[in-house]
Each structure stands twice: as structure tokens, then as C-alpha cells.
Design a protein around this motif. Sequence first.
Motif, PDB file in Angstrom:
ATOM      1  N   GLU A  43      34.918  15.150  32.576  1.00 38.94           N
ATOM      2  CA  GLU A  43      34.932  14.757  31.158  1.00 38.94           C
ATOM      3  C   GLU A  43      33.577  14.180  30.773  1.00 38.94           C
ATOM      4  O   GLU A  43      33.009  13.372  31.499  1.00 38.94           O
ATOM      5  N   GLU A  44      33.083  14.611  29.618  1.00 36.21           N
ATOM      6  CA  GLU A  44      31.826  14.091  29.095  1.00 36.21           C
ATOM      7  C   GLU A  44      32.053  13.593  27.676  1.00 36.21           C
ATOM      8  O   GLU A  44      32.790  14.216  26.906  1.00 36.21           O
ATOM      9  N   LEU A  45      31.406  12.481  27.318  1.00 30.87           N
ATOM     10  CA  LEU A  45      31.511  11.914  25.980  1.00 30.87           C
ATOM     11  C   LEU A  45      30.139  11.930  25.322  1.00 30.87           C
ATOM     12  O   LEU A  45      29.126  11.610  25.954  1.00 30.87           O
ATOM     13  N   TYR A  46      30.119  12.312  24.039  1.00 27.53           N
ATOM     14  CA  TYR A  46      28.890  12.338  23.250  1.00 27.53           C
ATOM     15  C   TYR A  46      29.154  11.654  21.925  1.00 27.53           C
ATOM     16  O   TYR A  46      30.235  11.785  21.347  1.00 27.53           O
ATOM     17  N   ALA A  47      28.153  10.949  21.413  1.00 28.09           N
ATOM     18  CA  ALA A  47      28.267  10.335  20.092  1.00 28.09           C
ATOM     19  C   ALA A  47      28.175  11.415  19.027  1.00 28.09           C
ATOM     20  O   ALA A  47      27.356  12.331  19.138  1.00 28.09           O
ATOM     21  N   LEU A  48      28.997  11.324  18.013  1.00 28.73           N
ATOM     22  CA  LEU A  48      29.015  12.329  16.956  1.00 28.73           C
ATOM     23  C   LEU A  48      27.762  12.258  16.091  1.00 28.73           C
ATOM     24  O   LEU A  48      27.344  13.254  15.536  1.00 28.73           O
ATOM     25  N   GLY A  49      27.123  11.125  15.997  1.00 27.70           N
ATOM     26  CA  GLY A  49      25.943  10.970  15.150  1.00 27.70           C
ATOM     27  C   GLY A  49      24.655  11.523  15.729  1.00 27.70           C
ATOM     28  O   GLY A  49      23.630  11.500  15.070  1.00 27.70           O
ATOM     29  N   GLU A  50      24.696  12.009  16.959  1.00 24.37           N
ATOM     30  CA  GLU A  50      23.500  12.556  17.587  1.00 24.37           C
ATOM     31  C   GLU A  50      23.528  14.072  17.502  1.00 24.37           C
ATOM     32  O   GLU A  50      24.482  14.699  17.937  1.00 24.37           O
ATOM     33  N   GLU A  51      22.500  14.660  16.951  1.00 24.29           N
ATOM     34  CA  GLU A  51      22.441  16.116  16.833  1.00 24.29           C
ATOM     35  C   GLU A  51      21.942  16.695  18.148  1.00 24.29           C
ATOM     36  O   GLU A  51      20.858  16.357  18.619  1.00 24.29           O
ATOM     37  N   ARG A  52      22.761  17.580  18.759  1.00 27.96           N
ATOM     38  CA  ARG A  52      22.393  18.160  20.047  1.00 27.96           C
ATOM     39  C   ARG A  52      23.158  19.440  20.304  1.00 27.96           C
ATOM     40  O   ARG A  52      24.163  19.707  19.661  1.00 27.96           O
ATOM     41  N   THR A  53      22.664  20.205  21.283  1.00 28.70           N
ATOM     42  CA  THR A  53      23.335  21.409  21.754  1.00 28.70           C
ATOM     43  C   THR A  53      23.678  21.204  23.215  1.00 28.70           C
ATOM     44  O   THR A  53      22.833  20.759  24.001  1.00 28.70           O
ATOM     45  N   VAL A  54      24.914  21.514  23.587  1.00 33.81           N
ATOM     46  CA  VAL A  54      25.394  21.305  24.948  1.00 33.81           C
ATOM     47  C   VAL A  54      25.797  22.644  25.543  1.00 33.81           C
ATOM     48  O   VAL A  54      26.548  23.400  24.918  1.00 33.81           O
ATOM     49  N   GLU A  55      25.294  22.934  26.743  1.00 33.57           N
ATOM     50  CA  GLU A  55      25.685  24.136  27.484  1.00 33.57           C
ATOM     51  C   GLU A  55      26.775  23.742  28.473  1.00 33.57           C
ATOM     52  O   GLU A  55      26.608  22.798  29.241  1.00 33.57           O
ATOM     53  N   ILE A  56      27.892  24.482  28.460  1.00 35.38           N
ATOM     54  CA  ILE A  56      29.002  24.193  29.357  1.00 35.38           C
ATOM     55  C   ILE A  56      29.252  25.417  30.223  1.00 35.38           C
ATOM     56  O   ILE A  56      29.452  26.521  29.707  1.00 35.38           O
ATOM     57  N   LEU A  57      29.240  25.221  31.543  1.00 34.83           N
ATOM     58  CA  LEU A  57      29.600  26.270  32.491  1.00 34.83           C
ATOM     59  C   LEU A  57      30.927  25.866  33.113  1.00 34.83           C
ATOM     60  O   LEU A  57      31.022  24.821  33.770  1.00 34.83           O
ATOM     61  N   LEU A  63      29.674  28.328  27.511  1.00 33.35           N
ATOM     62  CA  LEU A  63      29.853  27.997  26.104  1.00 33.35           C
ATOM     63  C   LEU A  63      28.642  27.215  25.630  1.00 33.35           C
ATOM     64  O   LEU A  63      28.144  26.357  26.349  1.00 33.35           O
ATOM     65  N   THR A  64      28.185  27.504  24.437  1.00 31.64           N
ATOM     66  CA  THR A  64      27.132  26.727  23.796  1.00 31.64           C
ATOM     67  C   THR A  64      27.769  25.982  22.635  1.00 31.64           C
ATOM     68  O   THR A  64      28.283  26.599  21.711  1.00 31.64           O
ATOM     69  N   VAL A  65      27.757  24.663  22.711  1.00 32.74           N
ATOM     70  CA  VAL A  65      28.427  23.811  21.728  1.00 32.74           C
ATOM     71  C   VAL A  65      27.373  23.042  20.944  1.00 32.74           C
ATOM     72  O   VAL A  65      26.453  22.468  21.523  1.00 32.74           O
ATOM     73  N   CYS A  66      27.512  23.032  19.623  1.00 34.47           N
ATOM     74  CA  CYS A  66      26.601  22.299  18.750  1.00 34.47           C
ATOM     75  C   CYS A  66      27.315  21.059  18.215  1.00 34.47           C
ATOM     76  O   CYS A  66      28.407  21.158  17.658  1.00 34.47           O
ATOM     77  N   ILE A  67      26.696  19.909  18.396  1.00 35.74           N
ATOM     78  CA  ILE A  67      27.206  18.640  17.870  1.00 35.74           C
ATOM     79  C   ILE A  67      26.224  18.183  16.804  1.00 35.74           C
ATOM     80  O   ILE A  67      25.029  18.088  17.058  1.00 35.74           O
ATOM     81  N   GLU A  70      28.311  15.823  11.301  1.00 35.18           N
ATOM     82  CA  GLU A  70      29.621  16.005  10.674  1.00 35.18           C
ATOM     83  C   GLU A  70      30.714  16.363  11.657  1.00 35.18           C
ATOM     84  O   GLU A  70      31.854  15.950  11.508  1.00 35.18           O
ATOM     85  N   GLY A  71      30.394  17.204  12.647  1.00 39.73           N
ATOM     86  CA  GLY A  71      31.427  17.683  13.540  1.00 39.73           C
ATOM     87  C   GLY A  71      30.867  18.490  14.692  1.00 39.73           C
ATOM     88  O   GLY A  71      29.696  18.377  15.043  1.00 39.73           O
ATOM     89  N   VAL A  72      31.724  19.349  15.250  1.00 38.93           N
ATOM     90  CA  VAL A  72      31.389  20.116  16.441  1.00 38.93           C
ATOM     91  C   VAL A  72      31.860  21.555  16.251  1.00 38.93           C
ATOM     92  O   VAL A  72      32.912  21.799  15.663  1.00 38.93           O
ATOM     93  N   PHE A  73      31.074  22.498  16.773  1.00 36.55           N
ATOM     94  CA  PHE A  73      31.496  23.889  16.760  1.00 36.55           C
ATOM     95  C   PHE A  73      30.872  24.627  17.931  1.00 36.55           C
ATOM     96  O   PHE A  73      29.858  24.194  18.487  1.00 36.55           O
ATOM     97  N   LYS A  85      35.093  30.130  19.488  1.00 35.89           N
ATOM     98  CA  LYS A  85      34.021  30.325  18.501  1.00 35.89           C
ATOM     99  C   LYS A  85      34.600  30.528  17.102  1.00 35.89           C
ATOM    100  O   LYS A  85      34.075  30.026  16.112  1.00 35.89           O
ATOM    101  N   ASN A  86      35.701  31.268  17.031  1.00 37.36           N
ATOM    102  CA  ASN A  86      36.313  31.553  15.731  1.00 37.36           C
ATOM    103  C   ASN A  86      37.062  30.361  15.143  1.00 37.36           C
ATOM    104  O   ASN A  86      37.447  30.396  13.978  1.00 37.36           O
ATOM    105  N   THR A  87      37.264  29.299  15.919  1.00 41.01           N
ATOM    106  CA  THR A  87      37.918  28.093  15.403  1.00 41.01           C
ATOM    107  C   THR A  87      37.080  27.454  14.308  1.00 41.01           C
ATOM    108  O   THR A  87      37.600  26.880  13.368  1.00 41.01           O
ATOM    109  N   GLY A  88      35.769  27.565  14.415  1.00 42.17           N
ATOM    110  CA  GLY A  88      34.892  26.968  13.417  1.00 42.17           C
ATOM    111  C   GLY A  88      34.595  25.517  13.734  1.00 42.17           C
ATOM    112  O   GLY A  88      34.834  25.033  14.834  1.00 42.17           O
ATOM    113  N   LYS A  89      34.095  24.799  12.755  1.00 42.97           N
ATOM    114  CA  LYS A  89      33.688  23.400  12.939  1.00 42.97           C
ATOM    115  C   LYS A  89      34.898  22.488  12.810  1.00 42.97           C
ATOM    116  O   LYS A  89      35.661  22.603  11.861  1.00 42.97           O
ATOM    117  N   ILE A  90      35.047  21.586  13.775  1.00 42.44           N
ATOM    118  CA  ILE A  90      36.077  20.557  13.666  1.00 42.44           C
ATOM    119  C   ILE A  90      35.421  19.295  13.139  1.00 42.44           C
ATOM    120  O   ILE A  90      34.282  18.973  13.487  1.00 42.44           O
TER     121      ILE A  90
END
Length: 120
Positions: A43-57, A63-67, A70-73, A85-90
Motif C-alpha cells: 500500500e502506498e499513500l500520496y497527498a492529493l495536493g501534489e501533482e505527480r505521475t505514478v508508475e505501478i507494476l 499502470l500509469t496513474v496521474c494525481i 482535483e483527483g486521480v485517473f 482507464k475508462n473509469t475516468g477521474k475520481i
Amino acid sequence: MKTKCTPFDVALAAGILLLAIFLPFFLFRDRADTVRIVSESGEELYALGEERTVEILSGGHRLTVCIDYEGVFVVDTDCKDRVCKNTGKILESGDVIVCAPAGVKIELISKRGGADYVVG
């Protein structure tokens, strides 16, 4: 002297009733401030206010996740169904993106806690 109820009066009363019913949901909703990503590596936790891209293997998938503020997608994934990917931004606390082939769950949470709903 009798007064008549006009269509405007009915519409105004309905609008006030709808506002009274739904306004508390918008005023007292719990804003998310943390992104929780659960994968096979933990499990990893990230602050929502920080703009970043996370690679998950995970699970043989990437998966490439953008934080952002406003949210995550999910920007990109190599799994076949691409539901994540089709879920969109949460955007709100409790919203979830799941990639079943990779075994990844991305969730917006609030560190403040609190109940999502009260029944009873």
C-alpha cells in the motif's frame, strides 16, 4: 378573499424542497485529501495536493496513474479490458478505480475519517 396557487408558486415550492433535501449532501461531504494505491507490492499513500505521475507494476501489468489537485485517473495501462482507464477521474472521498487483471485498487480517502453515510 381567496388566493390562487399559480404554476410559479408550485415550481418555487418544489425548488425550495429540492434545495432543502440535497444541500446538506454538498455542504457536509467529506473532501478527499489522500490517494491510497494498493497493489501486490503493498500500500502506498500520496497527498492529493501534489501533482505527480505514478508508475505501478503489478500482476504482470503496468499502470500509469496521474494525481493532480482535483483527483486521480489512469493515464495508460497495458491490460486488455482497460476498465481502469475508462473509469475516468475520481474526485471524492470513497471513489475507487480498480484494475482487476493487475490486482490494483486506487482509492480516494480522507485522513479526517468520518462516516460516509448514517443509517437508522
